[in-house]
Design a protein around this motif. Structure first.
Motif, PDB file in Angstrom:
ATOM      1  N   UNK A  46       0.804  -1.222   0.000  1.00 18.48           N
ATOM      2  CA  UNK A  46       0.000   0.000   0.000  1.00 18.48           C
ATOM      3  C   UNK A  46       0.829   1.261   0.000  1.00 18.48           C
ATOM      4  N   UNK A  47       0.292   2.287  -0.618  1.00 20.34           N
ATOM      5  CA  UNK A  47       0.843   3.637  -0.504  1.00 20.34           C
ATOM      6  C   UNK A  47      -0.322   4.582  -0.254  1.00 20.34           C
ATOM      7  N   UNK A  48      -0.193   5.380   0.798  1.00 20.64           N
ATOM      8  CA  UNK A  48      -1.295   6.242   1.240  1.00 20.64           C
ATOM      9  C   UNK A  48      -0.790   7.673   1.306  1.00 20.64           C
ATOM     10  N   UNK A  49      -1.299   8.509   0.421  1.00 20.85           N
ATOM     11  CA  UNK A  49      -0.959   9.935   0.394  1.00 20.85           C
ATOM     12  C   UNK A  49      -2.017  10.712   1.163  1.00 20.85           C
ATOM     13  N   UNK A  50      -1.595  11.371   2.250  1.00 20.73           N
ATOM     14  CA  UNK A  50      -2.513  12.082   3.140  1.00 20.73           C
ATOM     15  C   UNK A  50      -2.017  13.512   3.288  1.00 20.73           C
ATOM     16  N   UNK A  51      -2.915  14.476   3.112  1.00 19.93           N
ATOM     17  CA  UNK A  51      -2.529  15.880   3.160  1.00 19.93           C
ATOM     18  C   UNK A  51      -1.961  16.244   4.527  1.00 19.93           C
ATOM     19  N   UNK A  52      -0.832  16.937   4.525  1.00 17.04           N
ATOM     20  CA  UNK A  52      -0.221  17.363   5.784  1.00 17.04           C
ATOM     21  C   UNK A  52      -1.118  18.323   6.550  1.00 17.04           C
ATOM     22  N   UNK A  61       1.056  18.523  13.935  1.00 11.94           N
ATOM     23  CA  UNK A  61       2.415  18.326  13.438  1.00 11.94           C
ATOM     24  C   UNK A  61       3.306  19.535  13.703  1.00 11.94           C
ATOM     25  N   UNK A  62       2.694  20.709  13.777  1.00 12.16           N
ATOM     26  CA  UNK A  62       3.435  21.965  13.937  1.00 12.16           C
ATOM     27  C   UNK A  62       3.805  22.141  15.414  1.00 12.16           C
ATOM     28  N   UNK A  63       4.963  21.620  15.799  1.00 19.72           N
ATOM     29  CA  UNK A  63       5.329  21.558  17.215  1.00 19.72           C
ATOM     30  C   UNK A  63       5.636  22.931  17.815  1.00 19.72           C
ATOM     31  N   UNK A  64       6.189  23.856  17.030  1.00 19.46           N
ATOM     32  CA  UNK A  64       6.522  25.167  17.586  1.00 19.46           C
ATOM     33  C   UNK A  64       5.426  26.195  17.369  1.00 19.46           C
ATOM     34  N   UNK A  65       4.328  25.800  16.690  1.00 21.88           N
ATOM     35  CA  UNK A  65       3.179  26.681  16.527  1.00 21.88           C
ATOM     36  C   UNK A  65       3.413  27.897  15.658  1.00 21.88           C
ATOM     37  N   UNK A  66       4.395  27.826  14.744  1.00 25.94           N
ATOM     38  CA  UNK A  66       4.676  28.996  13.909  1.00 25.94           C
ATOM     39  C   UNK A  66       3.888  28.996  12.608  1.00 25.94           C
ATOM     40  N   UNK A  67       3.016  27.999  12.423  1.00 29.64           N
ATOM     41  CA  UNK A  67       2.200  27.944  11.212  1.00 29.64           C
ATOM     42  C   UNK A  67       2.914  27.354  10.011  1.00 29.64           C
ATOM     43  N   UNK A  68       4.139  26.880  10.194  1.00 32.27           N
ATOM     44  CA  UNK A  68       4.910  26.284   9.109  1.00 32.27           C
ATOM     45  C   UNK A  68       5.400  24.912   9.530  1.00 32.27           C
ATOM     46  N   UNK A  69       5.334  23.952   8.594  1.00 28.03           N
ATOM     47  CA  UNK A  69       5.786  22.601   8.876  1.00 28.03           C
ATOM     48  C   UNK A  69       7.177  22.392   8.290  1.00 28.03           C
ATOM     49  N   UNK A  71      10.621  19.610   7.837  1.00 30.82           N
ATOM     50  CA  UNK A  71      10.852  18.182   7.696  1.00 30.82           C
ATOM     51  C   UNK A  71      11.116  17.539   9.063  1.00 30.82           C
ATOM     52  N   UNK A  72      11.833  18.228   9.925  1.00 31.42           N
ATOM     53  CA  UNK A  72      12.117  17.676  11.258  1.00 31.42           C
ATOM     54  C   UNK A  72      10.828  17.478  12.059  1.00 31.42           C
ATOM     55  N   UNK A  73       9.898  18.437  11.960  1.00 26.62           N
ATOM     56  CA  UNK A  73       8.630  18.306  12.679  1.00 26.62           C
ATOM     57  C   UNK A  73       7.822  17.127  12.152  1.00 26.62           C
ATOM     58  N   UNK A  74       7.811  16.962  10.834  1.00 33.08           N
ATOM     59  CA  UNK A  74       7.047  15.857  10.237  1.00 33.08           C
ATOM     60  C   UNK A  74       7.696  14.523  10.580  1.00 33.08           C
ATOM     61  N   UNK A  75       9.028  14.461  10.476  1.00 32.42           N
ATOM     62  CA  UNK A  75       9.737  13.213  10.766  1.00 32.42           C
ATOM     63  C   UNK A  75       9.554  12.806  12.223  1.00 32.42           C
ATOM     64  N   UNK A  81       1.812   9.474  12.801  1.00 35.96           N
ATOM     65  CA  UNK A  81       1.081   9.498  11.524  1.00 35.96           C
ATOM     66  C   UNK A  81       0.701   8.077  11.113  1.00 35.96           C
ATOM     67  N   UNK A  82       1.687   7.157  11.169  1.00 33.15           N
ATOM     68  CA  UNK A  82       1.428   5.773  10.773  1.00 33.15           C
ATOM     69  C   UNK A  82       0.373   5.134  11.664  1.00 33.15           C
ATOM     70  N   UNK A  83       0.490   5.350  12.966  1.00 34.95           N
ATOM     71  CA  UNK A  83      -0.483   4.761  13.896  1.00 34.95           C
ATOM     72  C   UNK A  83      -1.879   5.328  13.653  1.00 34.95           C
ATOM     73  N   UNK A  84      -1.965   6.649  13.494  1.00 33.62           N
ATOM     74  CA  UNK A  84      -3.262   7.284  13.281  1.00 33.62           C
ATOM     75  C   UNK A  84      -3.923   6.765  12.009  1.00 33.62           C
ATOM     76  N   UNK A  85      -3.139   6.656  10.923  1.00 35.48           N
ATOM     77  CA  UNK A  85      -3.706   6.231   9.646  1.00 35.48           C
ATOM     78  C   UNK A  85      -4.110   4.760   9.663  1.00 35.48           C
ATOM     79  N   UNK A  86      -3.205   3.890  10.084  1.00 35.29           N
ATOM     80  CA  UNK A  86      -3.477   2.462   9.995  1.00 35.29           C
ATOM     81  C   UNK A  86      -4.554   2.012  10.982  1.00 35.29           C
ATOM     82  N   UNK A  87      -4.750   2.770  12.062  1.00 28.33           N
ATOM     83  CA  UNK A  87      -5.874   2.467  12.955  1.00 28.33           C
ATOM     84  C   UNK A  87      -7.221   2.744  12.282  1.00 28.33           C
TER      85      UNK A  87
END
Length: 376
Positions: A46-52, A61-69, A71-75, A81-87
Motif C-alpha cells: 500500500x501507498x497512502x498519500x494524506x494531506x499534511x 504536526x506543527x510543534x513550535x506553533x509557527x504555522x509552518x511545517x 521536515x524535522x517536525x514531520x519526521x 502518523x502511521x499509527x493514526x492512519x493504519x488504525x
C-alpha cells in the motif's frame, strides 16, 4: 409566497459566498487522500498519500506553533502518523483480517499542497480474491473527507471512493465491476460540482441576466433557450479539456489553472455590472469553460488511474458533473423567472455580482501570488 422565494434566493447566494470564504484558495478541492493497493497473492502493498494540513489538524504536526511545517517536525511525528492512519484502515478477506505494518514515509506534492506518503504492507491469511476495505480516516473531524482508492491486481485496476457514509466496501480483485465504478464516479462528479464554489459562482454569474436579456423579455421559452446556450457551451468546453487533461494529452501548471478560473469568475460577475460580453455570453462560457475543465481534471489526475480504468471513471465523472449542473439550473431558472420584474432581482444582479467579483478577486490574488488573505 413571493417573500418566501426572496428569502430562499438570498440565503442561497449568501451560502455560496460564505462557503467560498471558508475555502478561499482551493474552492473546488476538498479534503482528499489517495490510497493505492497492489495485491499479489496474500500480500497487499500500500501507498497512502494524506494531506499534511489534514494531519496537522487531526494530530498536530506543527510543534513550535509557527504555522509552518518543517521536515524535522514531520519526521518526529512519523510514528504518530502511521499509527493514526493504519488504525483507521482495516483490510480483510473471507479468511479474516490482514495484518498491516508501516514501512517508509516520504513527502510528495499534489495540486493542493504537500502530502505525507505512507508506504505499508498487509499480510492476509490466504491469496486475496476479494478484499474488504473499511476506511474511517478523518471521519470524526471532517464529514466531507473522501478517500480515493486504486486497487491493482495482475494488471487489472478497480477504484472506489470512501466517505463517512460509505466507509465499508468489498472489492473483487480479479474482475473489477466497471458499472459500479462508473456509478461511483457519477456520484463523485455530482458532488464535485456542488462543492465547487468557483464553478457554481461562474455559472450563476453568466445565468443571472438570462431572464432579463432573452428576447422577448416576457417569454420563458426565450430565457430557457438563452440558459441552454450558456450551459451547453460551458459543458462542451470543460468536457473537452477535462478529457484531454485526464488522458494526459495536455497539461497546464496548477497555479495557472486555479488563478485563471478565479479570474473567469471575476470577469463573468463584472459583466453583469459593466457589459464586457453580455450579448456573447455563450462564447465566454465556452472560452472560460476550457479553463474550468482543467480544474475538474485535477482530482482524476491526482487519482492516477491507468488508461483502461480512467476511461470509465472519466465518463462517469463527466456525466455526474453535467447532472450536478442541470440540478443547479433547475433550481435557478424558475426562481429567477418569478423574480425577474422585482427591484430585488435587479439589485441582486448588480449587488450580488459585485460581491461575487470581490470574492473571486481575493481567490485570484491568493492563488496567483500564494498570498493568503482570508485564512485557510
Amino acid at each position: 409566497m413571493m417573500g418566501f422565494w426572496l428569502v430562499r434566493l438570498v440565503r442561497l447566494l449568501c451560502l455560496l459566498c460564505l462557503s467560498g470564504v471558508a475555502l478561499p484558495a482551493l474552492a473546488h478541492k476538498p479534503s482528499d487522500s489517495y490510497l493505492a493497493l497492489d495485491v499479489k497473492g496474500a500480500q497487499v502493498s500500500g501507498q497512502w498519500d494524506i494531506a499534511l494540513r489534514d494531519l496537522d489538524f487531526a494530530i498536530g504536526l506543527d510543534q513550535d506553533g509557527d504555522g509552518k511545517l518543517t521536515w524535522d517536525e514531520i519526521r518526529a511525528r512519523h510514528a504518530a502518523i502511521a499509527a493514526y492512519a493504519l488504525e483507521r484502515l482495516a483490510l480483510s478477506t473471507e479468511q479474516g483480517p490482514c495484518v498491516a505494518k508501516a514501512n517508509e514515509q516520504l513527502i510528495d506534492n499534489h495540486t493542493d499542497g504537500a502530502y505525507s506518503v505512507l508506504r505499508f504492507t498487509a499480510t492476509c491469511a490466504a491469496p486475496v480474491k476479494s478484499l474488504d476495505v473499511h476506511y474511517s480516516l478523518f471521519a470524526d473531524v471532517d464529514p466531507q473527507h473522501k478517500g480515493l482508492l486504486r486497487l491493482t491486481h495482475d494488471g487489472e485496476t478497480s477504484t472506489a471512493i470512501f466517505d463517512p457514509q460509505h466507509a465499508h466496501q468489498a472489492l473483487a480483485v480479479a474482475a473489477p465491476d466497471r458499472w459500479r465504478q462508473f456509478a461511483t464516479y457519477v456520484k463523485e462528479g455530482v458532488w464535485h460540482i456542488w462543492i465547487g464554489y468557483d464553478h457554481i459562482l461562474f455559472l450563476l454569474s453568466l445565468l443571472l441576466p438570462a431572464v432579463l436579456l432573452a428576447p422577448p423579455a416576457n417569454n420563458l421559452r426565450g430565457a430557457f433557450i438563452d440558459v441552454l446556450k450558456v450551459v451547453t457551451a460551458f459543458t462542451l468546453a470543460h468536457s473537452i479539456t477535462l478529457t484531454l487533461a485526464s488522458l494526459s494529452l495536455i497539461s497546464l501548471p496548477s497555479r495557472l489553472v486555479e488563478s485563471a478560473i478565479a479570474a473567469s469568475v471575476v470577469l463573468a460577475a463584472v459583466n453583469n455590472i459593466y457589459p464586457l460580453f453580455r450579448t456573447r455570453r455563450p462564447v465566454a462560457a465556452f472560452a472560460f469553460g476550457l479553463l474550468h475543465g482543467f480544474g475538474f481534471a485535477s482530482v482524476l489526475g491526482d487519482l492516477g488511474l491507468p488508461q483502461g480504468a480512467l476511461v470509465t471513471s472519466l465518463l462517469g465523472f463527466n456525466v455526474g458533473v453535467e447532472i450536478g449542473q442541470l440540478c443547479i439550473v433547475a433550481v435557478f431558472l424558475p426562481l429567477a423567472w418569478l423574480l425577474r420584474d422585482t427591484r430585488f432581482y435587479r439589485l441582486l444582479l448588480t449587488g450580488g455580482s459585485a460581491l461575487i467579483a470581490l470574492l473571486a478577486l481575493v481567490w485570484f490574488v491568493e492563488r496567483a501570488f500564494d498570498m493568503p488573505l482570508l485564512g485557510s
